[in-house]
Design a protein around this motif. Structure first.
Motif, PDB file in Angstrom:
ATOM      1  N   ILE A  67       0.299  -6.638  -6.319  1.00  0.00           N
ATOM      2  CA  ILE A  67       1.511  -7.414  -6.170  1.00  0.00           C
ATOM      3  C   ILE A  67       1.268  -8.840  -6.617  1.00  0.00           C
ATOM      4  N   ASP A  96      -0.508  -0.129 -13.098  1.00  0.00           N
ATOM      5  CA  ASP A  96      -0.602  -0.095 -11.639  1.00  0.00           C
ATOM      6  C   ASP A  96      -0.830   1.352 -11.193  1.00  0.00           C
ATOM      7  N   CYS A  99       1.646   3.300  -8.753  1.00  0.00           N
ATOM      8  CA  CYS A  99       2.985   3.790  -9.097  1.00  0.00           C
ATOM      9  C   CYS A  99       3.136   4.172 -10.574  1.00  0.00           C
ATOM     10  N   GLU A 100       2.060   4.121 -11.343  1.00  0.00           N
ATOM     11  CA  GLU A 100       2.123   4.503 -12.751  1.00  0.00           C
ATOM     12  C   GLU A 100       1.002   5.491 -13.077  1.00  0.00           C
ATOM     13  N   LEU A 160       6.129   5.020 -15.257  1.00  0.00           N
ATOM     14  CA  LEU A 160       6.409   4.894 -13.833  1.00  0.00           C
ATOM     15  C   LEU A 160       6.583   6.282 -13.208  1.00  0.00           C
ATOM     16  N   CYS A 210       9.014   6.414  -0.958  1.00  0.00           N
ATOM     17  CA  CYS A 210       9.847   5.237  -1.199  1.00  0.00           C
ATOM     18  C   CYS A 210      11.261   5.435  -0.646  1.00  0.00           C
ATOM     19  N   LEU A 345       4.019  -2.363  -0.631  1.00  0.00           N
ATOM     20  CA  LEU A 345       5.222  -2.597  -1.427  1.00  0.00           C
ATOM     21  C   LEU A 345       5.972  -3.828  -0.898  1.00  0.00           C
ATOM     22  N   GLU A 350       6.255  -7.321  -7.478  1.00  0.00           N
ATOM     23  CA  GLU A 350       6.284  -6.607  -8.749  1.00  0.00           C
ATOM     24  C   GLU A 350       6.366  -5.095  -8.565  1.00  0.00           C
ATOM     25  N   ARG A 351       5.556  -4.556  -7.661  1.00  0.00           N
ATOM     26  CA  ARG A 351       5.532  -3.107  -7.465  1.00  0.00           C
ATOM     27  C   ARG A 351       6.853  -2.613  -6.880  1.00  0.00           C
ATOM     28  N   ARG A 354       9.547  -2.415  -9.397  1.00  0.00           N
ATOM     29  CA  ARG A 354       9.423  -1.258 -10.290  1.00  0.00           C
ATOM     30  C   ARG A 354       9.993   0.014  -9.644  1.00  0.00           C
TER      31      ARG A 354
END
Length: 357
Positions: A67, A96, A99-100, A160, A210, A345, A350-351, A354
């Motif tokens: 982050i 990342d 999450c990627e 993502l 999420c 999160l 940033e995260r 996304r």
């Protein structure tokens, strides 16, 4: 056996030896190229990387993804930077892993940045999932942007795993793999990436996780009489809203959006001049920076707007906003902010931007 037969056999053996020798020579040349890029070491690669990280000076350390890392997910990494890169330093922005997922392309020979820029310029999404492009130069430098004047040894495509459109699907993953294969065919490269089922399973778990932390809180302003769009925008800007595309944003001191103001009919303030009869204030919790008065602040602004526009301020259920209701809602939101932070999160980070995009 005749002399002719003996001669043909000898010729055949000679041809076989020539083929074997040629293959050995190609293999030796490839190994030399690889060793030139990745010098041999007596240490295990993982332990060696950890030792290097412990002993490296701060200016030479690679920044791990997390982050607050500079850079925007909405900006394509394929675009050339306006400033030439510092060839002795790595770019800070990286994929990342939380999450990627990454598909890595290894080139047999370094490829010019100019050629790669043309090849990946339109590679920004697969389906509804954004793709970021990273690369390593032929001198071992990490890049978050491609530069025409550099040459690259590898390319990384980071997609993502999940956002508000859902989990990354097998079709979207196949689309990314097909693009990677096209690049590999074009530039004589090999591809590395995880198994499709592993990727889909990870995406599903992240999406479900999420979803359990997602929340939006809205208020509606019902105007007594329709107002001109320009008038509404003018009143909102006097209160402190900033124009942000088709809606207006109330910003934190850092420039991050706390909540937004938009037309209730779904149209944009920048799309036509139809009169406005209802407005919506929306607090997108994961995308808004943590605030002990997140909802209360929006209520205060909403009341000012209602007074200036001669409107009634109501909640999601159409009931008038009464004094004191914001206190209990702020307490609930503060609990959610803390859960987001504990989950890695942080709201507005940033995260979060996304995966809650």
């Amino acid at each position: 056996m005749s002399d002719l037969q003996i001669g043909l056999i000898a010729l055949g053996v000679l041809l076989i030896l020539l083929v074997l020798g040629f293959n050995w020579w190609q293999d030796r040349r490839a190994r030399q190229r690889m060793q030139a890029r990745f010098p041999a070491t007596e240490q295990d690669p993982l332990f060696g990387a950890e030792a290097a990280a412990r002993t490296a000076t701060p200016e030479h350390q690679r920044r791990e993804p997390g982050i607050g890392v500079p850079g925007s997910a909405a900006t394509s990494a394929a675009a050339a930077a306006s400033e030439p890169p510092n060839n002795t330093a790595d770019d800070a922005e990286e994929p990342d892993p939380a999450c990627e997922v990454v598909v890595e392309i290894h080139f047999a020979e370094p490829v010019s940045g100019a050629d790669l820029l043309g090849a990946v310029r339109d590679l920004t999404h697969v389906g509804r999932k954004p793709v970021r492009v990273f690369a390593s130069t032929d001198r071992g430098r990490h890049r978050a942007r491609l530069h025409a004047e550099e040459s690259y040894a590898t390319l990384q495509l980071a997609v993502l795993l999940a956002n508000r459109s859902g989990a990354l699907t097998a079709i979207e993953w196949s689309q990314l793999w097909a693009r990677a294969q096209g690049l590999a065919d074009r530039f004589e490269a090999t591809i590395e990436g995880p198994d499709q089922q592993v990727v889909v399973d990870r995406a599903t778990k992240l999406d479900e996780f999420c979803a359990s932390l997602d929340a939006q809180v809205g208020l509606t302003l019902t105007l007594q009489a329709p107002r001109a769009t320009a008038e509404v925008i003018g009143v909102a800007r006097e209160l402190g809203f900033a124009v942000d595309g088709g809606h207006l944003s109330w910003l934190a001191d850092t420039g991050a959006t706390r909540f937004t103001l938009s037309r209730a009919d779904g149209g944009g303030f920048d799309n036509g001049m139809a009169p406005v009869d209802r407005l919506v204030l929306l607090l997108d919790v994961p995308r808004s920076p943590e605030d002990e008065r997140a909802f209360g602040r929006m209520v205060d602004v909403g009341r000012d707007l209602a007074a200036r526009l001669q409107a009634e301020l109501v909640d999601d259920h159409g009931k008038p906003v009464v004094d004191g209701m914001e206190t209990s809602i702020d307490q609930q939101l503060l609990t959610l902010f803390r859960k987001l932070d504990q989950a890695g999160l942080p709201a507005g980070g940033e995260r979060a931007l996304r995966v809650f995009g």
